[in-house]
Scaffold this motif. Structure first.
Motif, PDB file in Angstrom:
ATOM      1  N   ILE A 275      40.654  43.985  27.632  1.00 41.35           N
ATOM      2  CA  ILE A 275      41.524  44.033  28.819  1.00 41.35           C
ATOM      3  C   ILE A 275      42.719  43.102  28.623  1.00 41.35           C
ATOM      4  CG2 ILE A 275      41.679  43.568  31.300  1.00 41.35           C
ATOM      5  CD1 ILE A 275      40.043  46.103  30.617  1.00 41.35           C
ATOM      6  N   ALA A 276      42.476  41.897  28.108  1.00 39.07           N
ATOM      7  CA  ALA A 276      43.574  40.946  27.874  1.00 39.07           C
ATOM      8  C   ALA A 276      44.588  41.531  26.902  1.00 39.07           C
ATOM      9  CB  ALA A 276      43.029  39.626  27.348  1.00 39.07           C
ATOM     10  N   LYS A 277      44.118  42.172  25.853  1.00 44.42           N
ATOM     11  CA  LYS A 277      45.011  42.788  24.869  1.00 44.42           C
ATOM     12  C   LYS A 277      45.851  43.881  25.521  1.00 44.42           C
ATOM     13  CE  LYS A 277      44.992  44.962  20.298  1.00 44.42           C
ATOM     14  NZ  LYS A 277      46.381  44.669  20.153  1.00 44.42           N
ATOM     15  N   HIS A 278      45.203  44.708  26.333  1.00 42.68           N
ATOM     16  CA  HIS A 278      45.934  45.770  27.009  1.00 42.68           C
ATOM     17  C   HIS A 278      47.003  45.177  27.936  1.00 42.68           C
ATOM     18  CE1 HIS A 278      46.583  49.815  28.696  1.00 42.68           C
ATOM     19  NE2 HIS A 278      46.814  49.144  29.831  1.00 42.68           N
ATOM     20  N   LEU A 279      46.648  44.152  28.702  1.00 42.17           N
ATOM     21  CA  LEU A 279      47.610  43.528  29.608  1.00 42.17           C
ATOM     22  C   LEU A 279      48.780  42.916  28.847  1.00 42.17           C
ATOM     23  CD1 LEU A 279      45.193  41.847  32.174  1.00 42.17           C
ATOM     24  CD2 LEU A 279      46.600  43.895  32.528  1.00 42.17           C
ATOM     25  N   ASP A 280      48.523  42.387  27.660  1.00 40.44           N
ATOM     26  CA  ASP A 280      49.598  41.833  26.835  1.00 40.44           C
ATOM     27  C   ASP A 280      50.579  42.905  26.372  1.00 40.44           C
ATOM     28  OD1 ASP A 280      48.700  39.218  26.986  1.00 40.44           O
ATOM     29  OD2 ASP A 280      47.654  39.276  25.050  1.00 40.44           O
ATOM     30  N   GLU A 281      50.088  44.140  26.254  1.00 42.43           N
ATOM     31  CA  GLU A 281      50.906  45.221  25.691  1.00 42.43           C
ATOM     32  C   GLU A 281      51.461  46.192  26.732  1.00 42.43           C
ATOM     33  OE1 GLU A 281      48.147  47.029  23.004  1.00 42.43           O
ATOM     34  OE2 GLU A 281      48.386  45.451  21.500  1.00 42.43           O
ATOM     35  N   CYS A 282      51.011  46.087  27.972  1.00 41.85           N
ATOM     36  CA  CYS A 282      51.368  47.104  28.974  1.00 41.85           C
ATOM     37  C   CYS A 282      51.944  46.431  30.220  1.00 41.85           C
ATOM     38  CB  CYS A 282      50.125  47.929  29.319  1.00 41.85           C
ATOM     39  SG  CYS A 282      50.459  49.266  30.486  1.00 41.85           S
ATOM     40  N   ALA A 283      53.252  46.476  30.347  1.00 40.38           N
ATOM     41  CA  ALA A 283      53.928  45.814  31.467  1.00 40.38           C
ATOM     42  C   ALA A 283      53.499  46.358  32.839  1.00 40.38           C
ATOM     43  CB  ALA A 283      55.441  45.912  31.299  1.00 40.38           C
ATOM     44  N   PRO A 284      53.352  47.674  33.035  1.00 41.44           N
ATOM     45  CA  PRO A 284      52.925  48.158  34.352  1.00 41.44           C
ATOM     46  C   PRO A 284      51.536  47.644  34.748  1.00 41.44           C
ATOM     47  CG  PRO A 284      53.906  49.952  33.111  1.00 41.44           C
ATOM     48  CD  PRO A 284      53.738  48.798  32.155  1.00 41.44           C
ATOM     49  N   CYS A 285      50.606  47.605  33.814  1.00 45.86           N
ATOM     50  CA  CYS A 285      49.267  47.093  34.125  1.00 45.86           C
ATOM     51  C   CYS A 285      49.314  45.593  34.381  1.00 45.86           C
ATOM     52  CB  CYS A 285      48.282  47.403  32.999  1.00 45.86           C
ATOM     53  SG  CYS A 285      47.781  49.148  32.955  1.00 45.86           S
ATOM     54  N   LEU A 286      50.134  44.873  33.614  1.00 45.93           N
ATOM     55  CA  LEU A 286      50.277  43.432  33.822  1.00 45.93           C
ATOM     56  C   LEU A 286      50.850  43.160  35.208  1.00 45.93           C
ATOM     57  CD1 LEU A 286      50.070  40.541  32.812  1.00 45.93           C
ATOM     58  CD2 LEU A 286      52.344  40.828  31.791  1.00 45.93           C
ATOM     59  N   GLN A 287      51.802  43.962  35.633  1.00 41.85           N
ATOM     60  CA  GLN A 287      52.388  43.793  36.964  1.00 41.85           C
ATOM     61  C   GLN A 287      51.322  44.009  38.040  1.00 41.85           C
ATOM     62  OE1 GLN A 287      55.588  46.506  37.913  1.00 41.85           O
ATOM     63  NE2 GLN A 287      56.242  45.276  39.639  1.00 41.85           N
ATOM     64  N   GLN A 288      50.502  45.042  37.898  1.00 40.58           N
ATOM     65  CA  GLN A 288      49.434  45.299  38.871  1.00 40.58           C
ATOM     66  C   GLN A 288      48.411  44.168  38.842  1.00 40.58           C
ATOM     67  OE1 GLN A 288      49.238  47.838  41.193  1.00 40.58           O
ATOM     68  NE2 GLN A 288      47.599  46.576  41.984  1.00 40.58           N
ATOM     69  N   TYR A 289      48.073  43.683  37.658  1.00 37.42           N
ATOM     70  CA  TYR A 289      47.150  42.551  37.526  1.00 37.42           C
ATOM     71  C   TYR A 289      47.705  41.335  38.261  1.00 37.42           C
ATOM     72  CZ  TYR A 289      45.136  38.383  35.407  1.00 37.42           C
ATOM     73  OH  TYR A 289      44.568  37.154  35.223  1.00 37.42           O
ATOM     74  N   ASN A 290      48.990  41.044  38.076  1.00 35.49           N
ATOM     75  CA  ASN A 290      49.606  39.894  38.745  1.00 35.49           C
ATOM     76  C   ASN A 290      49.558  40.046  40.269  1.00 35.49           C
ATOM     77  OD1 ASN A 290      50.192  38.549  36.357  1.00 35.49           O
ATOM     78  ND2 ASN A 290      52.223  39.450  36.181  1.00 35.49           N
ATOM     79  N   LEU A 291      49.779  41.264  40.772  1.00 39.58           N
ATOM     80  CA  LEU A 291      49.676  41.512  42.213  1.00 39.58           C
ATOM     81  C   LEU A 291      48.253  41.294  42.703  1.00 39.58           C
ATOM     82  CD1 LEU A 291      51.892  44.706  42.631  1.00 39.58           C
ATOM     83  CD2 LEU A 291      52.383  42.417  43.508  1.00 39.58           C
ATOM     84  N   ASP A 292      47.288  41.818  41.975  1.00 42.93           N
ATOM     85  CA  ASP A 292      45.882  41.658  42.356  1.00 42.93           C
ATOM     86  C   ASP A 292      45.468  40.184  42.315  1.00 42.93           C
ATOM     87  OD1 ASP A 292      45.637  44.385  42.761  1.00 42.93           O
ATOM     88  OD2 ASP A 292      44.728  44.760  40.801  1.00 42.93           O
ATOM     89  N   GLN A 293      45.948  39.465  41.319  1.00 40.86           N
ATOM     90  CA  GLN A 293      45.649  38.040  41.194  1.00 40.86           C
ATOM     91  C   GLN A 293      46.238  37.265  42.382  1.00 40.86           C
ATOM     92  OE1 GLN A 293      47.506  36.006  37.836  1.00 40.86           O
ATOM     93  NE2 GLN A 293      45.575  34.959  37.453  1.00 40.86           N
TER      94      GLN A 293
END
Length: 91
Positions: free
Chosen positions: A37-55
């Motif tokens: 999951i961490a690797k995917h978040l490092d490579e995928c800006a849309p998922c990272l943005q959603q992760y940041n919102l959820d966090q």
């Protein structure tokens, strides 16, 4: 959003990442899944943005409700609803 692979056959797609983001936030994953999951978040800006919102949402709820504990029945009902919504969203 996309799929990312380090090795053929090894990937974590966006739907899996977003489906499991709260497990990741809560530290409820195996080390291998956490890495994926961490690797995917490092490579995928849309998922990272959603992760940041959820966090941020999780932190806000924690701050707002820190002194109150929900009754067990309410927590169970909320978790059941979240599961239902996630299943409906994945269809």
């Amino acid at each position: 959003m996309s799929e990312h692979a380090e090795h053929p056959g090894e990937h974590t797609d966006c739907s899996e990442t977003l489906h499991r983001v709260y497990e990741y936030l809560d530290g409820e994953m195996t080390p291998d899944d956490t890495h994926k999951i961490a690797k995917h978040l490092d490579e995928c800006a849309p998922c990272l943005q959603q992760y940041n919102l959820d966090q941020a949402l999780k932190a806000l709820v924690k701050r707002s409700c820190a002194c109150e504990e929900a009754p067990v029945a309410l927590r169970t009902q909320i978790m059941a609803r979240i599961t239902t919504i996630r299943l409906q969203a994945s269809d």
